[in-house]
Design a protein around this motif. Structure first.
Motif, mmCIF file in Angstrom:
data_model
loop_
_atom_site.group_PDB
_atom_site.id
_atom_site.type_symbol
_atom_site.label_atom_id
_atom_site.label_comp_id
_atom_site.label_asym_id
_atom_site.label_seq_id
_atom_site.Cartn_x
_atom_site.Cartn_y
_atom_site.Cartn_z
ATOM 1 N N PHE A 116 0.835 -1.200 0.000
ATOM 2 C CA PHE A 116 0.000 0.000 0.000
ATOM 3 C C PHE A 116 0.872 1.254 0.000
ATOM 4 O O PHE A 116 0.649 2.186 -0.774
ATOM 5 C CB PHE A 116 -0.912 -0.045 1.228
ATOM 6 C CG PHE A 116 -1.925 1.058 1.312
ATOM 7 C CD1 PHE A 116 -2.804 1.311 0.269
ATOM 8 C CD2 PHE A 116 -2.027 1.829 2.451
ATOM 9 C CE1 PHE A 116 -3.751 2.324 0.361
ATOM 10 C CE2 PHE A 116 -2.968 2.833 2.557
ATOM 11 C CZ PHE A 116 -3.831 3.082 1.514
ATOM 12 N N LEU A 117 1.905 1.263 0.837
ATOM 13 C CA LEU A 117 2.815 2.411 0.887
ATOM 14 C C LEU A 117 3.613 2.547 -0.403
ATOM 15 O O LEU A 117 3.896 3.664 -0.846
ATOM 16 C CB LEU A 117 3.741 2.305 2.090
ATOM 17 C CG LEU A 117 3.073 2.519 3.440
ATOM 18 C CD1 LEU A 117 4.079 2.321 4.565
ATOM 19 C CD2 LEU A 117 2.430 3.880 3.535
ATOM 20 N N LEU A 118 3.984 1.437 -1.007
ATOM 21 C CA LEU A 118 4.708 1.512 -2.278
ATOM 22 C C LEU A 118 3.846 2.160 -3.358
ATOM 23 O O LEU A 118 4.357 2.914 -4.191
ATOM 24 C CB LEU A 118 5.165 0.126 -2.719
ATOM 25 C CG LEU A 118 6.372 -0.427 -1.982
ATOM 26 C CD1 LEU A 118 6.627 -1.877 -2.380
ATOM 27 C CD2 LEU A 118 7.606 0.417 -2.234
ATOM 28 N N GLU A 119 2.559 1.887 -3.350
ATOM 29 C CA GLU A 119 1.671 2.547 -4.316
ATOM 30 C C GLU A 119 1.621 4.041 -4.048
ATOM 31 O O GLU A 119 1.632 4.842 -4.984
ATOM 32 C CB GLU A 119 0.262 1.938 -4.277
ATOM 33 C CG GLU A 119 0.167 0.570 -4.884
ATOM 34 C CD GLU A 119 0.598 0.515 -6.344
ATOM 35 O OE1 GLU A 119 0.370 1.494 -7.100
ATOM 36 O OE2 GLU A 119 1.171 -0.499 -6.740
ATOM 37 N N PHE A 120 1.577 4.440 -2.774
ATOM 38 C CA PHE A 120 1.634 5.865 -2.460
ATOM 39 C C PHE A 120 2.949 6.473 -2.929
ATOM 40 O O PHE A 120 2.992 7.615 -3.381
ATOM 41 C CB PHE A 120 1.462 6.109 -0.953
ATOM 42 C CG PHE A 120 0.042 6.338 -0.545
ATOM 43 C CD1 PHE A 120 -0.633 7.489 -0.913
ATOM 44 C CD2 PHE A 120 -0.622 5.400 0.215
ATOM 45 C CE1 PHE A 120 -1.937 7.709 -0.532
ATOM 46 C CE2 PHE A 120 -1.931 5.607 0.595
ATOM 47 C CZ PHE A 120 -2.597 6.758 0.222
ATOM 48 N N MET A 121 4.026 5.707 -2.818
ATOM 49 C CA MET A 121 5.336 6.225 -3.212
ATOM 50 C C MET A 121 5.398 6.547 -4.705
ATOM 51 O O MET A 121 6.097 7.466 -5.115
ATOM 52 C CB MET A 121 6.441 5.233 -2.833
ATOM 53 C CG MET A 121 6.636 5.078 -1.329
ATOM 54 S SD MET A 121 6.894 6.638 -0.476
ATOM 55 C CE MET A 121 8.403 7.165 -1.237
ATOM 56 N N HIS A 122 4.655 5.813 -5.531
ATOM 57 C CA HIS A 122 4.610 6.136 -6.957
ATOM 58 C C HIS A 122 4.042 7.540 -7.167
ATOM 59 O O HIS A 122 4.563 8.319 -7.960
ATOM 60 C CB HIS A 122 3.764 5.122 -7.729
ATOM 61 C CG HIS A 122 4.399 3.783 -7.857
ATOM 62 N ND1 HIS A 122 5.557 3.561 -8.562
ATOM 63 C CD2 HIS A 122 4.035 2.582 -7.354
ATOM 64 C CE1 HIS A 122 5.883 2.283 -8.494
ATOM 65 N NE2 HIS A 122 4.976 1.674 -7.763
#
Length: 174
Positions: A116-122
């Motif tokens: 979930f955080l990796l998607e935010f990082m995009h």
């Protein structure tokens, strides 16, 4: 002693059409994300998976959205990863009629997964290089601190790489 390569000793590499075709045939793995199983009811068990999938779709459309969407994405990310943690110098008012005017009151922490955080990082990365570098850099630090707490090494790696790309000083946890 090491081996020294001389440019004259290297064989000429020819990139013919047939050589390129062979390379393409060897590299046939496609990244496929989905189809996802149908969700009939949102509950605690599937909430993060559904939100991650929605954020993935949102990230695919970032370049088409108004620039203010990037600012809002940064603010949402910061709020999401910092809620439930004490920030030095941040106090919340307990109530207007109480004796003590400033009582630290923590809201519950919002559970997050590394994916979930990796998607935010995009989205944060996109904001960083599209007119919102200052706020995106601040959000990177918030995400970094949350990942240190959660011990999400994959997101820590990404936040550190993004931080290096933005030419800022390394984060200091504390």
């Amino acid at each position: 002693m090491g081996v020294v390569f001389q440019p004259m000793s290297l064989a000429p590499a020819s990139l013919t059409e047939s050589a390129l075709r062979r390379l393409e045939e060897c590299n046939t793995k496609l990244v496929n994300w989905g189809p996802l199983p149908q969700v009939e009811v949102l509950n605690a068990q599937n909430r993060l998976k559904v939100m991650t999938a929605l954020l993935f779709v949102y990230n695919q459309q970032l370049s088409l959205l108004h620039k203010s969407a990037l600012e809002h994405l940064c603010k949402v990310t910061s709020k999401l990863v910092t809620q439930g943690f004490n920030k030095p110098g941040h106090h919340q008012r307990s109530s207007y009629g109480s004796d003590s005017s400033f009582v630290p009151r923590l809201l519950p922490r919002i559970p997050v997964s590394s994916q979930f955080l990796l998607e935010f990082m995009h989205g944060i990365y996109f904001a960083m290089f599209n007119d919102f570098s200052y706020i995106a850099t601040q959000v990177l630090e918030d995400v970094y601190n949350r990942c240190c707490f959660e011990n999400y090494s994959d997101v820590l790696l990404v936040t550190t790489a993004y931080q290096e790309l933005s030419s800022c000083q390394p984060f200091r946890s504390g």
